[in-house]
Motif scaffolding. Structure first.
Motif, PDB file in Angstrom:
ATOM      1  N   THR A 216     125.507  25.920  22.253  1.00 13.54           N
ATOM      2  CA  THR A 216     125.366  27.327  21.549  1.00 13.54           C
ATOM      3  C   THR A 216     126.882  27.808  20.608  1.00 13.54           C
ATOM      4  O   THR A 216     127.087  28.053  19.418  1.00 13.54           O
ATOM      5  CB  THR A 216     125.349  28.198  21.773  1.00 13.54           C
ATOM      6  N   GLY A 217     128.046  27.352  21.539  1.00 14.07           N
ATOM      7  CA  GLY A 217     129.658  26.918  21.366  1.00 14.07           C
ATOM      8  C   GLY A 217     129.538  26.068  19.955  1.00 14.07           C
ATOM      9  O   GLY A 217     130.529  26.239  19.471  1.00 14.07           O
ATOM     10  N   VAL A 218     129.071  24.746  20.332  1.00 13.29           N
ATOM     11  CA  VAL A 218     129.321  23.456  19.127  1.00 13.29           C
ATOM     12  C   VAL A 218     128.516  24.742  17.641  1.00 13.29           C
ATOM     13  O   VAL A 218     129.814  24.756  16.703  1.00 13.29           O
ATOM     14  CB  VAL A 218     128.626  22.548  19.825  1.00 13.29           C
ATOM     15  N   PHE A 219     127.594  25.278  17.917  1.00 15.02           N
ATOM     16  CA  PHE A 219     127.269  25.137  16.785  1.00 15.02           C
ATOM     17  C   PHE A 219     127.893  26.450  15.392  1.00 15.02           C
ATOM     18  O   PHE A 219     128.131  26.954  14.944  1.00 15.02           O
ATOM     19  CB  PHE A 219     125.559  25.842  16.863  1.00 15.02           C
ATOM     20  N   GLU A 220     128.586  27.472  16.496  1.00 14.08           N
ATOM     21  CA  GLU A 220     129.502  28.497  16.656  1.00 14.08           C
ATOM     22  C   GLU A 220     130.165  27.791  15.694  1.00 14.08           C
ATOM     23  O   GLU A 220     131.030  28.827  14.257  1.00 14.08           O
ATOM     24  CB  GLU A 220     129.556  29.727  17.503  1.00 14.08           C
ATOM     25  N   LYS A 221     131.202  27.261  16.697  1.00 11.81           N
ATOM     26  CA  LYS A 221     132.069  26.722  15.639  1.00 11.81           C
ATOM     27  C   LYS A 221     132.288  25.812  14.308  1.00 11.81           C
ATOM     28  O   LYS A 221     132.994  25.634  13.765  1.00 11.81           O
ATOM     29  CB  LYS A 221     132.878  25.909  16.786  1.00 11.81           C
ATOM     30  N   LEU A 222     130.760  25.703  13.718  1.00 12.55           N
ATOM     31  CA  LEU A 222     130.732  24.324  12.376  1.00 12.55           C
ATOM     32  C   LEU A 222     130.621  25.866  11.846  1.00 12.55           C
ATOM     33  O   LEU A 222     130.079  26.773  11.941  1.00 12.55           O
ATOM     34  CB  LEU A 222     129.167  24.152  13.047  1.00 12.55           C
TER      35      LEU A 222
ATOM     36  N   LEU B  11     128.819  27.076   9.050  1.00 12.83           N
ATOM     37  CA  LEU B  11     127.812  27.116   9.127  1.00 12.83           C
ATOM     38  C   LEU B  11     126.925  28.155   7.979  1.00 12.83           C
ATOM     39  O   LEU B  11     127.179  29.398   8.118  1.00 12.83           O
ATOM     40  CB  LEU B  11     126.671  26.829   9.864  1.00 12.83           C
ATOM     41  N   LYS B  12     126.664  28.244   6.703  1.00  9.47           N
ATOM     42  CA  LYS B  12     126.041  28.921   5.928  1.00  9.47           C
ATOM     43  C   LYS B  12     124.726  27.926   4.967  1.00  9.47           C
ATOM     44  O   LYS B  12     124.431  27.216   4.127  1.00  9.47           O
ATOM     45  CB  LYS B  12     127.319  29.651   5.064  1.00  9.47           C
ATOM     46  N   MET B  13     124.090  28.907   4.657  1.00 10.99           N
ATOM     47  CA  MET B  13     123.411  29.074   4.264  1.00 10.99           C
ATOM     48  C   MET B  13     123.564  28.003   2.477  1.00 10.99           C
ATOM     49  O   MET B  13     124.522  28.936   1.355  1.00 10.99           O
ATOM     50  CB  MET B  13     121.775  29.761   3.719  1.00 10.99           C
TER      51      MET B  13
ATOM     52  N   MET C 162     120.441  29.638  14.414  1.00 13.14           N
ATOM     53  CA  MET C 162     121.689  28.147  13.928  1.00 13.14           C
ATOM     54  C   MET C 162     120.584  27.127  13.376  1.00 13.14           C
ATOM     55  O   MET C 162     121.263  26.639  12.269  1.00 13.14           O
ATOM     56  CB  MET C 162     123.012  27.948  15.178  1.00 13.14           C
ATOM     57  N   GLN C 163     119.718  26.802  14.471  1.00 17.72           N
ATOM     58  CA  GLN C 163     119.331  25.425  13.701  1.00 17.72           C
ATOM     59  C   GLN C 163     119.257  25.276  12.047  1.00 17.72           C
ATOM     60  O   GLN C 163     118.885  24.600  11.434  1.00 17.72           O
ATOM     61  CB  GLN C 163     118.096  24.672  14.853  1.00 17.72           C
ATOM     62  N   GLU C 164     118.157  26.360  11.850  1.00 20.17           N
ATOM     63  CA  GLU C 164     117.513  26.947  10.379  1.00 20.17           C
ATOM     64  C   GLU C 164     119.008  26.596   9.424  1.00 20.17           C
ATOM     65  O   GLU C 164     118.482  25.959   8.711  1.00 20.17           O
ATOM     66  CB  GLU C 164     117.321  27.631  10.382  1.00 20.17           C
ATOM     67  N   THR C 165     119.727  27.127   9.834  1.00 19.26           N
ATOM     68  CA  THR C 165     121.166  26.904   8.761  1.00 19.26           C
ATOM     69  C   THR C 165     121.637  25.502   8.806  1.00 19.26           C
ATOM     70  O   THR C 165     122.019  25.031   7.476  1.00 19.26           O
ATOM     71  CB  THR C 165     121.909  28.092   9.306  1.00 19.26           C
TER      72      THR C 165
END
Length: 312
Positions: free
Chosen positions: A279-285, A287-289, A70-73
């Motif tokens: 991980t919950g924080v990132f999953e709620k964003l 995030l898209k390439m 998720m960080q890469e995205t």
């Protein structure tokens, strides 16, 4: 406008194949407006009923891998930044938690800032200034090991430090802490509106466990470097710190920048809980390439043909 972080506190945590749910994020979250009593509300030894340390650490490893992806995205999208703040008493395990949970992160997309005692230059500016200078850029993860929350914790326990800040009389009156809570909340709301997601962890270690860890640092030569006499001196103010932290948590856990009280007596569980929140924080964003335009695709096709036509 509602600008909550939108982290589902009902999120269930399962360890191992077919394991039973033992805790939810709401067990460690500070609901906005809640009056916190650390002794009654949050048990430092809480593990959600788990006794499978190895299974929990395997779960952490999976979260670390997911976070890396998720960080890469996040980095490629270049819209949001994420700031994780860690506060605690000495020996609560902040450094180890940061090291383990963030072990899969690409260093190019992450910066860790440890806030020590303010310098003379820091004291010639407002107390939020040095934190502002260390904020993560878009696409980046920022980690504050201690933060501006020292200004309502350490400075509150040691009021002589407030005098050294050379503030105008009205800025150091009886309502100084209430004003600082409001200033911090407004600062974090401003960050959230501009794309910086702020999530805060208070590692809640018991006084008995801190004593055990201090003795371990003294008795084991390889750990002597970790122990500072200043840590022991601060321990003498334990009750004052607990009151300051309770007030901090009660007044600055908001929809846009929540606090999570992490049970820290068992390091393995602390790392599990932190990794779940992260991980919950990132999953709620969202995030898209980045989308590639037709013109860009055509350009890439031309370059590909040219590369294939090259003679090795």
């Amino acid at each position: 406008m509602k600008i909550e972080v939108d982290l589902d506190k009902k999120r269930e945590v399962v360890v191992g194949d077919g394991g039973s749910v033992k805790f939810r994020l709401r067990d460690i979250a500070v609901e906005p407006g809640r009056k916190v009593n650390l002794k009654k509300d949050f048990d430092p030894d809480f593990t959600g009923g788990y006794d499978d340390k190895a299974g929990a650490l395997e779960h952490v490893a999976k979260n670390v891998q997911r976070l890396s992806e998720m960080q890469e995205t996040l980095y490629a999208q270049d819209i949001y930044s994420v700031l994780f703040i860690f506060q605690a008493m000495d020996a609560a395990g902040k450094d180890g938690a940061i090291r383990h949970v963030m072990s899969g992160i690409n260093p190019q997309g992450c910066q860790v800032t440890s806030f020590k005692a303010p310098s003379a230059d820091d004291l010639d500016h407002d107390y939020l200034r040095r934190a502002s200078l260390a904020l993560p850029a878009r696409g980046m993860i920022g980690i504050f090991n201690r933060s501006y929350y020292e200004e309502v914790a350490v400075v509150r326990v040691h009021p002589e430090l407030l005098i050294k800040q050379k503030l105008p009389p009205k800025a150091r009156g009886k309502d100084v802490w209430e004003k600082r809570f409001k200033e911090i909340n407004n600062f974090e709301k401003y960050l959230r509106r501009n794309g910086t997601i702020v999530v805060k962890f208070f590692l809640n270690v018991s006084k008995a466990e801190q004593k055990r860890r201090f003795l371990s640092r003294i008795d084991e030569p390889d750990k002597n470097w970790k122990f500072s006499p200043a840590d022991f001196a601060e321990r003498q103010h334990w009750d004052d710190y607990q009151m300051a932290f309770e007030d901090m948590l009660s007044n600055t856990s908001t929809e846009w920048a929540p606090w999570f009280v992490i049970p820290a007596d068992n390091k393995w569980f602390a790392r599990l809980a932190i990794s779940e929140v992260v991980t919950g924080v990132f999953e709620k964003l969202d995030l898209k390439m980045p989308a590639v335009s037709d013109a860009r695709k055509a350009e890439l096709a031309v370059i590909k043909e040219a590369l294939l036509a090259e003679k090795d």
